[in-house]
Motif scaffolding. Structure first.
Motif, PDB file in Angstrom:
ATOM      1  N   ALA A   1      -1.442   0.871 -10.285  1.00  0.00           N
ATOM      2  CA  ALA A   1      -1.635   2.222 -10.716  1.00  0.00           C
ATOM      3  C   ALA A   1      -1.137   3.180  -9.486  1.00  0.00           C
ATOM      4  CB  ALA A   1      -2.685   2.956 -11.378  1.00  0.00           C
ATOM      5  N   ALA A   2      -1.709   2.764  -8.166  1.00  0.00           N
ATOM      6  CA  ALA A   2      -1.157   3.481  -7.359  1.00  0.00           C
ATOM      7  C   ALA A   2       0.076   3.017  -6.869  1.00  0.00           C
ATOM      8  CB  ALA A   2      -2.200   3.282  -5.750  1.00  0.00           C
ATOM      9  N   LEU A   3       0.633   1.844  -6.394  1.00  0.00           N
ATOM     10  CA  LEU A   3       2.433   1.388  -6.378  1.00  0.00           C
ATOM     11  C   LEU A   3       3.405   1.842  -7.234  1.00  0.00           C
ATOM     12  CD1 LEU A   3       3.835  -0.223  -4.855  1.00  0.00           C
ATOM     13  CD2 LEU A   3       2.781  -2.166  -6.196  1.00  0.00           C
ATOM     14  N   ARG A   4       2.438   1.717  -8.511  1.00  0.00           N
ATOM     15  CA  ARG A   4       3.481   2.699  -9.686  1.00  0.00           C
ATOM     16  C   ARG A   4       3.834   4.222  -9.471  1.00  0.00           C
ATOM     17  NH1 ARG A   4       1.105   2.171 -14.434  1.00  0.00           N
ATOM     18  NH2 ARG A   4       2.877   3.144 -15.329  1.00  0.00           N
ATOM     19  N   SER A   5       2.727   5.022  -8.930  1.00  0.00           N
ATOM     20  CA  SER A   5       2.642   6.241  -8.833  1.00  0.00           C
ATOM     21  C   SER A   5       3.870   6.773  -8.001  1.00  0.00           C
ATOM     22  CB  SER A   5       1.315   6.977  -8.684  1.00  0.00           C
ATOM     23  OG  SER A   5       1.377   6.614  -7.011  1.00  0.00           O
ATOM     24  N   VAL A   6       3.960   6.133  -6.999  1.00  0.00           N
ATOM     25  CA  VAL A   6       5.423   6.178  -5.492  1.00  0.00           C
ATOM     26  C   VAL A   6       6.446   5.901  -7.220  1.00  0.00           C
ATOM     27  CG1 VAL A   6       5.762   3.442  -4.650  1.00  0.00           C
ATOM     28  CG2 VAL A   6       6.033   6.075  -3.730  1.00  0.00           C
ATOM     29  N   PHE A   7       6.881   5.542  -7.834  1.00  0.00           N
ATOM     30  CA  PHE A   7       7.825   5.161  -8.692  1.00  0.00           C
ATOM     31  C   PHE A   7       7.537   5.853  -9.587  1.00  0.00           C
ATOM     32  CE2 PHE A   7       8.335   1.978  -4.711  1.00  0.00           C
ATOM     33  CZ  PHE A   7       9.521   2.323  -4.571  1.00  0.00           C
ATOM     34  N   ALA A   8       6.900   6.815 -10.574  1.00  0.00           N
ATOM     35  CA  ALA A   8       7.195   7.921 -11.128  1.00  0.00           C
ATOM     36  C   ALA A   8       6.553   6.636 -12.450  1.00  0.00           C
ATOM     37  CB  ALA A   8       8.532   8.186 -11.125  1.00  0.00           C
ATOM     38  N   GLN A   9       6.066   6.181 -11.535  1.00  0.00           N
ATOM     39  CA  GLN A   9       5.567   5.361 -13.525  1.00  0.00           C
ATOM     40  C   GLN A   9       6.053   4.075 -13.617  1.00  0.00           C
ATOM     41  OE1 GLN A   9       1.745   5.317 -13.248  1.00  0.00           O
ATOM     42  NE2 GLN A   9       2.460   7.335 -12.180  1.00  0.00           N
TER      43      GLN A   9
ATOM     44  N   LEU B   1       8.521   0.831   4.385  1.00  0.00           N
ATOM     45  CA  LEU B   1       9.839   0.755   4.057  1.00  0.00           C
ATOM     46  C   LEU B   1       9.796   1.996   3.160  1.00  0.00           C
ATOM     47  CD1 LEU B   1      10.278  -2.086   1.779  1.00  0.00           C
ATOM     48  CD2 LEU B   1      11.405  -1.302   3.651  1.00  0.00           C
ATOM     49  N   ALA B   2      10.463   2.681   3.981  1.00  0.00           N
ATOM     50  CA  ALA B   2      11.659   4.001   2.630  1.00  0.00           C
ATOM     51  C   ALA B   2      12.458   3.812   1.991  1.00  0.00           C
ATOM     52  CB  ALA B   2      11.605   5.454   3.267  1.00  0.00           C
TER      53      ALA B   2
ATOM     54  N   HIS C   1       0.883  -1.143   0.102  1.00  0.00           N
ATOM     55  CA  HIS C   1       0.195   0.003  -0.222  1.00  0.00           C
ATOM     56  C   HIS C   1       1.062   0.923  -0.472  1.00  0.00           C
ATOM     57  CE1 HIS C   1      -3.516   2.572   0.875  1.00  0.00           C
ATOM     58  NE2 HIS C   1      -2.325   3.197   1.865  1.00  0.00           N
ATOM     59  N   VAL C   2       0.511   1.914  -0.782  1.00  0.00           N
ATOM     60  CA  VAL C   2       1.206   3.389  -0.917  1.00  0.00           C
ATOM     61  C   VAL C   2       1.046   4.227   0.545  1.00  0.00           C
ATOM     62  CG1 VAL C   2       1.744   5.570  -1.961  1.00  0.00           C
ATOM     63  CG2 VAL C   2       1.258   3.271  -3.334  1.00  0.00           C
ATOM     64  N   ALA C   3       2.162   4.234   1.100  1.00  0.00           N
ATOM     65  CA  ALA C   3       1.806   5.596   2.579  1.00  0.00           C
ATOM     66  C   ALA C   3       2.022   7.108   1.990  1.00  0.00           C
ATOM     67  CB  ALA C   3       2.787   5.007   3.523  1.00  0.00           C
ATOM     68  N   HIS C   4       3.349   7.543   1.353  1.00  0.00           N
ATOM     69  CA  HIS C   4       3.211   8.492   0.477  1.00  0.00           C
ATOM     70  C   HIS C   4       4.132   8.771  -0.310  1.00  0.00           C
ATOM     71  CE1 HIS C   4       3.870  12.834   0.927  1.00  0.00           C
ATOM     72  NE2 HIS C   4       4.984  12.785   0.674  1.00  0.00           N
ATOM     73  N   ALA C   5       4.376   9.268  -1.459  1.00  0.00           N
ATOM     74  CA  ALA C   5       4.915   9.590  -2.631  1.00  0.00           C
ATOM     75  C   ALA C   5       5.266  10.818  -2.946  1.00  0.00           C
ATOM     76  CB  ALA C   5       4.080   8.785  -3.911  1.00  0.00           C
ATOM     77  N   CYS C   6       6.504  11.133  -2.925  1.00  0.00           N
ATOM     78  CA  CYS C   6       6.779  12.405  -2.911  1.00  0.00           C
ATOM     79  C   CYS C   6       6.636  12.727  -4.687  1.00  0.00           C
ATOM     80  CB  CYS C   6       8.324  13.013  -3.198  1.00  0.00           C
ATOM     81  SG  CYS C   6       9.245  12.432  -1.147  1.00  0.00           S
TER      82      CYS C   6
ATOM     83  N   GLY D   1       9.595   7.586  -1.666  1.00  0.00           N
ATOM     84  CA  GLY D   1       8.339   7.328  -1.426  1.00  0.00           C
ATOM     85  C   GLY D   1       8.707   6.649  -0.410  1.00  0.00           C
ATOM     86  N   LEU D   2       6.981   5.831   0.181  1.00  0.00           N
ATOM     87  CA  LEU D   2       7.417   4.552   1.391  1.00  0.00           C
ATOM     88  C   LEU D   2       5.638   4.041   1.012  1.00  0.00           C
ATOM     89  CD1 LEU D   2       6.349   7.949   4.117  1.00  0.00           C
ATOM     90  CD2 LEU D   2       8.916   6.403   3.997  1.00  0.00           C
TER      91      LEU D   2
END
Length: 304
Positions: A278-286, A99-100, A15-20, A34-35
């Motif tokens: 999609a949400a998971l990919r967002s934390v790693f710039a797609q 995880l960060a 689960h994406v906790a936060h994405a810069c 991201g986290l």
């Protein structure tokens, strides 16, 4: 760009906790930060496929353990630095925690750590082997103590920026390798001869310097970039034949053989796996792709 394929039960949830936001990152050095909240209470295995960026992973909870299958890394090691991954690597995860993860470009890696990575492909080094142990302890303690996801990302980002901003002397060979690698990151179709000419060095010398500082030759690095670009396009739903043509493969069959040899999966397996969360990919710039095995698709849907 990092591609992951889940291939073993029991379910492992992300689960994406936060994405810069990309605008907040020095993107020539840090591609994403991201986290992730991870839950693998019954244990879980995922396969890390080849990628052309370097990763710094910090475990923000003592209850979470992720280590290379059959290896001794993980456990009490709280911050890890991953070299280039040129082959698929299985990871075993146990527990629940956060995880960060920061993904560094070649320029960012050399600026942050200023050391050669020869013979370290597919390895994860404890941060304490690269920086003084007290620095690792301070970083990990600050991440654990942070009150929220955004605060953790801010702590991690400031630490990376301070490392990169120190401008430790690399020497002209490392600077040249970093510049050449960044060129390939943008244009993997460049030939090694073209690249050597641009940087006014012989092909043989450039290949030696690349292996010393990044662990692979320029042609090998270009293949990793091309593989990742193709994998991401496939995950986006682009027709396979179009991806093969766009990424410089002779044809779709050539791309399939290359994927099988490089990653142990075919383009169709990536496509038929249900596509990325999609949400998971967002934390790693797609750039993060999840390929669930049987029984994992619902867990990934809920995680997204």
């Amino acid at each position: 760009m990092s591609v992951y394929a889940i291939h073993a039960a029991p379910a492992k949830r992300f689960h994406v906790a936060h994405a810069c936001a990309a605008a907040a990152l020095p993107t020539r050095h840090v591609a994403s930060l991201g986290l992730l909240d991870v839950e693998a209470l019954g244990g879980g295995v995922h396969r890390g496929l080849p990628h052309e960026l370097f990763m710094v992973t910090a475990y923000c909870d003592e209850r979470l353990d992720c280590r290379s299958a059959g290896a001794g890394d993980g456990g009490a090691l709280r911050v890890m630095v991953s070299a280039l991954r040129t082959q698929a690597v299985n990871f075993q995860t146990q527990g629940r925690g956060q995880l960060a993860i920061a993904m560094l470009t070649p320029l960012g890696l050399l600026r942050a750590f200023g050391r050669p990575w020869d013979r370290l492909c597919n390895e994860r080094l404890p941060l304490r082997e690269i920086v003084p142990a007290w620095q690792e302890a301070m970083l990990h303690g600050a991440l654990v103590d942070a009150a929220s996801g955004p605060e953790r990302c801010a702590v991690f980002g400031r630490w990376l920026e301070s490392r990169i901003g120190e401008r430790r002397p690399l020497g002209w060979q490392a600077e040249r390798v970093a510049a050449a690698a960044m060129s390939l990151l943008e244009a993997p179709e460049l030939s090694v001869d073209e690249l050597a000419g641009q940087h006014r060095v012989s092909r043989r010398q450039l290949e030696r310097d690349f292996r010393h500082w990044l662990g692979v030759a320029p042609a090998g690095y270009a293949r990793l970039v091309r593989f990742q670009r193709a994998a991401c396009a496939i995950a986006e739903g682009t027709p396979l034949a179009h991806v093969a043509a766009e990424q410089g493969y002779a044809d779709q069959a050539h791309m399939t053989r290359s994927f099988s040899e490089t990653a142990g999966v075919t383009p169709r397996q990536l496509r038929e796996g249900g596509g990325p969360a999609a949400a998971l990919r967002s934390v790693f710039a797609q750039r993060m792709i999840m390929l669930p095995a049987a029984g994992e698709a619902e867990a990934l849907r809920l995680a997204a």
